[in-house]
Motif scaffolding. Structure first.
Motif, PDB file in Angstrom:
ATOM      1  N   THR A 293      39.124  48.092  43.786  1.00 42.75           N
ATOM      2  CA  THR A 293      40.509  47.637  43.634  1.00 42.75           C
ATOM      3  C   THR A 293      40.630  46.478  42.641  1.00 42.75           C
ATOM      4  O   THR A 293      39.850  45.531  42.707  1.00 42.75           O
TER       5      THR A 293
ATOM      6  N   ASN B 125      40.422  56.694  40.645  1.00 47.56           N
ATOM      7  CA  ASN B 125      40.949  57.666  41.610  1.00 47.56           C
ATOM      8  C   ASN B 125      42.448  57.589  41.778  1.00 47.56           C
ATOM      9  O   ASN B 125      43.056  58.538  42.262  1.00 47.56           O
ATOM     10  N   GLY B 126      43.027  56.464  41.430  1.00 51.19           N
ATOM     11  CA  GLY B 126      44.443  56.250  41.698  1.00 51.19           C
ATOM     12  C   GLY B 126      45.345  57.388  41.262  1.00 51.19           C
ATOM     13  O   GLY B 126      46.054  57.974  42.088  1.00 51.19           O
TER      14      GLY B 126
ATOM     15  N   CYS C  75      39.599  49.312  48.058  1.00 53.06           N
ATOM     16  CA  CYS C  75      38.152  49.424  48.295  1.00 53.06           C
ATOM     17  C   CYS C  75      37.485  48.512  47.278  1.00 53.06           C
ATOM     18  O   CYS C  75      38.150  47.709  46.632  1.00 53.06           O
TER      19      CYS C  75
ATOM     20  N   GLY D 131      44.888  51.033  43.469  1.00 51.12           N
ATOM     21  CA  GLY D 131      44.055  49.911  43.052  1.00 51.12           C
ATOM     22  C   GLY D 131      43.213  50.158  41.820  1.00 51.12           C
ATOM     23  O   GLY D 131      42.757  49.209  41.195  1.00 51.12           O
ATOM     24  N   CYS D 132      42.981  51.421  41.449  1.00 51.14           N
ATOM     25  CA  CYS D 132      42.129  51.640  40.279  1.00 51.14           C
ATOM     26  C   CYS D 132      42.521  52.929  39.563  1.00 51.14           C
ATOM     27  O   CYS D 132      43.122  53.817  40.152  1.00 51.14           O
TER      28      CYS D 132
ATOM     29  N   CYS E  82      47.199  52.910  48.201  1.00 52.55           N
ATOM     30  CA  CYS E  82      45.823  53.165  48.627  1.00 52.55           C
ATOM     31  C   CYS E  82      45.368  52.040  49.549  1.00 52.55           C
ATOM     32  O   CYS E  82      45.910  50.951  49.527  1.00 52.55           O
TER      33      CYS E  82
HETATM   34  S1  SF4 Z   1      42.619  54.354  44.494  1.00 51.94           S
HETATM   35 FE1  SF4 Z   1      40.809  53.291  43.669  1.00 51.94          FE
HETATM   36  S2  SF4 Z   1      40.994  51.245  44.512  1.00 51.94           S
HETATM   37 FE2  SF4 Z   1      42.302  52.511  45.755  1.00 51.94          FE
HETATM   38  S3  SF4 Z   1      41.023  53.134  47.488  1.00 51.94           S
HETATM   39 FE3  SF4 Z   1      40.915  54.772  45.946  1.00 51.94          FE
HETATM   40  S4  SF4 Z   1      39.103  54.242  44.763  1.00 51.94           S
HETATM   41 FE4  SF4 Z   1      39.641  52.394  45.887  1.00 51.94          FE
END
Ligand code: SF4
Length: 667
Positions: free
Chosen positions: A576, A607-608, A573, A603-604, A570
């Motif tokens: 993260t 949504n990851g 953002c 990163g999270c 990703c």
């Molecule tokens: S997966 Fe999570 S950390 Fe990565 S860009 Fe999407 S929302 Fe942000």
């Protein structure tokens, strides 16, 4: 204006104004602060901040770096109420510093945050897959009435946001992601481009019922084929159902970093831009967001004067399905065409006195001590040496192609192959290879006689070329002529570029060739150096390496030949939970020999898991120094300390039989 699609397919397959004449799709103008989008406005370039939204100073400073680099809309994540509220502080500070660039709040799962943000910023982005749905990854069956009840539930949850947007003049992006479709959509349409389109249309219909039209739509995926098909299908469905032509926001999700990320973005975004689709682009790289802007700018700037291109004859039949990947049927000639993967032809024709060591640049390593070759995963299949015949034996998997006049004098005519400069030279040649003849052709070579003779020829591979500035469409037209005339000889796509910086070259090549591969056209790539000014040997080898790597990158990005590990990382953002660039580099260092394995690095946890779509394994931040590891969509280790997470990921890959030990190559 010409009729570009025949009547019988006009509705069912039409997704752009023309397949042969560059024409931007005329969309509704959506006002977003003082930077309108759509209509005749320029194609906008945008990006997203990566610092924590609660860090006002950090967010403002990063936004300024982005704006100074050319960002026209700054998107900021608002995962909860407190971040949504802090958008007011960020906006105030930016305005105080003289920056008027519109801000966009990025919302997932949290309608209350969206309702706050919509009163503050110029645009909100909602993900229809999770705005009012919790993803359960359950296979649910819905009866028609249950499905209707679900839609009613969505309407109740979503309508207040629409009312606020109407009241405050706030625009909205309905941003569908392939990896985060609702269970409801999955149950009815599956994980498909049609599912993505329907997911957005559910929200569009609610907005239109409430007389709200300031919408932009996106259909992102990390799979370029799915992404391109979904955008095309969206346009076709908007037209078919009589919706307003809303502007399109183009993007490939989690494209990755460096060259691979740029290539993948260009293959997806560029393919659509070529057909006049797209009003704004976001290139998602796992790099600081200001680095995305020059890439986005280079992608869109190609179309500023594109409409002046030389005419291309309109199509009278559409021999491909633009909504589904089908490889063009071709016969096998040597190892081109048929079921073979597309071949890479490396161009060393400007290099005099080619030596063993020079071939390292194109993935062929020679060990003098053992007199053995080692071919890397990016080892080319053919070397085009032009007039500079190679004086030594190549590894068995690689063959040399010479200019036909030189080939005719070569004593090695059995193991090397000729490239004829045009069809006339080929048809009149006194000597030809019994196995493989490459013939360079342009539109001018095509005639009934040409089709007739080539169709019967079981040694001819066509190398197609064009000087038209609308190159992808011109080359696609050649493919269509061949398909209409039942010519099934393999086709190598040749592209040559004036001297330009490496990044521009990579983006142009990826767009022009990727756009063909996405539709199943192309049995090989030849990135020619013929327009590259003569340089010293070192520079030529660097260029050859760059072009060779790019060719393999394009094939991988278009999913037509997998030669590398694929990282779906990703862009990071404010959510993260670890340093994405550092972590991606660390994971890459230990796994980049795992050809064909797809690793999601997210990163999270919010949504990851959804965003990494079809990754084989996932590495997802779940808390400070805590990582969750996934096998496909299933979490298998929930809170691994970050320090051990890479080792555990490798153990997981081993457990599933997808690990191989890296090969040590000493040079
Ligand atoms: S997966 Fe999570 S950390 Fe990565 S860009 Fe999407 S929302 Fe942000």
């Amino acid at each position: 204006m010409s009729i570009l699609f025949p009547d019988q397919i006009a509705q069912a397959k039409k997704y752009c104004a023309s397949l042969t004449e560059y024409k931007r799709r005329l969309t509704r103008v959506v006002n977003i602060g003082d930077t309108p989008m759509g209509g005749l406005h320029p194609i906008r370039v945008q990006s997203m901040t990566t610092v924590d939204t609660m860090d006002t100073k950090g967010s403002v400073e990063q936004a300024i770096r982005m704006i100074d680099a050319g960002c026209e809309y700054v998107r900021i994540t608002a995962p909860s109420m407190k971040e949504a509220q802090n958008l007011a502080n960020i906006k105030k500070e930016l305005r105080a510093r003289g920056y008027k660039t519109p801000l966009v709040a990025d919302i997932h799962f949290t309608p209350n945050a969206a309702e706050v943000a919509a009163r503050i910023v110029e645009k909100v982005r909602v993900n229809p897959g999770n705005y009012a749905d919790k993803k359960k990854f359950a296979t649910l069956e819905y009866t028609d009435s249950e499905y209707e009840q679900e839609l009613e539930r969505i309407r109740i949850a979503f309508s207040p946001l629409v009312a606020i947007c109407k009241e405050h003049g706030t625009a909205m992006r309905i941003g569908t992601n392939h990896g985060s479709l609702s269970d409801r959509i999955m149950s009815r349409y599956g994980d498909t481009p049609l599912g993505m389109v329907e997911s957005a249309l559910e929200f569009v219909r609610i907005c239109e019922d409430l007389h709200y039209y300031d919408m932009v739509i996106s259909m992102k995926s990390s799979n370029t084929q799915v992404m391109v098909q979904a955008y095309r299908l969206l346009v076709q469905k908007l037209d078919e159902y009589g919706h307003i032509p809303y502007p399109l926001h183009l993007g490939v999700t989690e494209a990755g970093e460096a060259e691979d990320g740029r290539i993948k973005s260009a293959v997806g975004i560029g393919t659509l831009l070529e057909d006049g689709l797209g009003d704004t682009v976001r290139v998602s790289l796992t790099e600081d967001p200001e680095f995305e802007m020059p890439v986005g700018r280079k992608l869109v700037s190609r179309y500023e004067h594109r409409a002046d291109h030389k005419p291309i004859k309109p199509v009278s039949t559409l021999p491909i399905d633009p909504f589904e990947y089908n490889k063009r049927k071709s016969k096998e000639i040597r190892n081109f065409g048929g079921q073979n993967v597309p071949r890479v032809v490396a161009d060393l024709s400007q290099l005099e006195n080619i030596e063993y060591k020079d071939l390292k640049a194109i993935g062929l390593h020679y060990f003098e001590l053992t007199d053995k070759w080692n071919m890397s995963d990016l080892g080319c299949d053919y070397i085009y040496s032009g007039q500079n015949e190679i004086s030594f034996m190549l590894p068995s998997g690689t063959r040399e192609i010479l200019d036909a006049a030189v080939w005719m004098k070569s004593p090695e005519r059995k193991t090397k192959f000729p490239l004829f400069p045009d069809s006339s030279a080929y048809f009149h040649a006194t000597e030809k290879s019994e196995e493989l003849n490459l013939i360079r052709i342009t539109y001018k070579d095509l005639s009934d006689e040409f089709y007739e003779r080539i169709r019967k020829d079981s040694t001819a591979v066509l190398v197609i070329d064009t000087n038209n500035t609308h190159a992808m469409a011109a080359l696609r037209r050649i493919f269509f002529y061949l398909m209409e005339n039942k010519v099934e000889n393999p086709v190598v796509v040749l592209r040559k570029f004036e001297d330009m910086d490496d990044e521009s070259l990579l983006l142009c090549a990826s767009t022009d060739i990727g756009g063909l591969l996405i539709d199943g056209m192309g049995d090989g790539i030849l990135l020619s150096t013929e327009l590259v000014p003569r340089k010293d040997k070192e520079e030529l080898l660097q260029k050859a390496k760059m072009l060779n790597d790019t060719a393999f990158g394009i094939l991988q990005a278009a999913r037509t030949r997998i030669t590398k590990t694929e990282y779906i990382s990703c862009p990071s953002c404010g959510r993260t939970l670890f340093d994405l660039q550092e972590t991606t580099a660390m994971i890459r260092q230990r796994t980049d020999h795992l050809k064909g394995v797809k690793i999601g690095i997210m990163g999270c946890i919010v949504n990851g898991p959804g965003e990494m779509a079809d990754a084989d394994f996932g590495y997802v931040g779940v808390g400070k120094d805590k990582i969750a590891l996934y096998r496909g969509k299933e979490v298998v280790k929930r809170a691994v300390p970050a320090a051990n997470a890479l080792d555990e990921l490798i153990d997981l890959i081993k457990e599933h039989g997808m690990w191989i030990e890296p090969q040590i190559v000493n040079s």
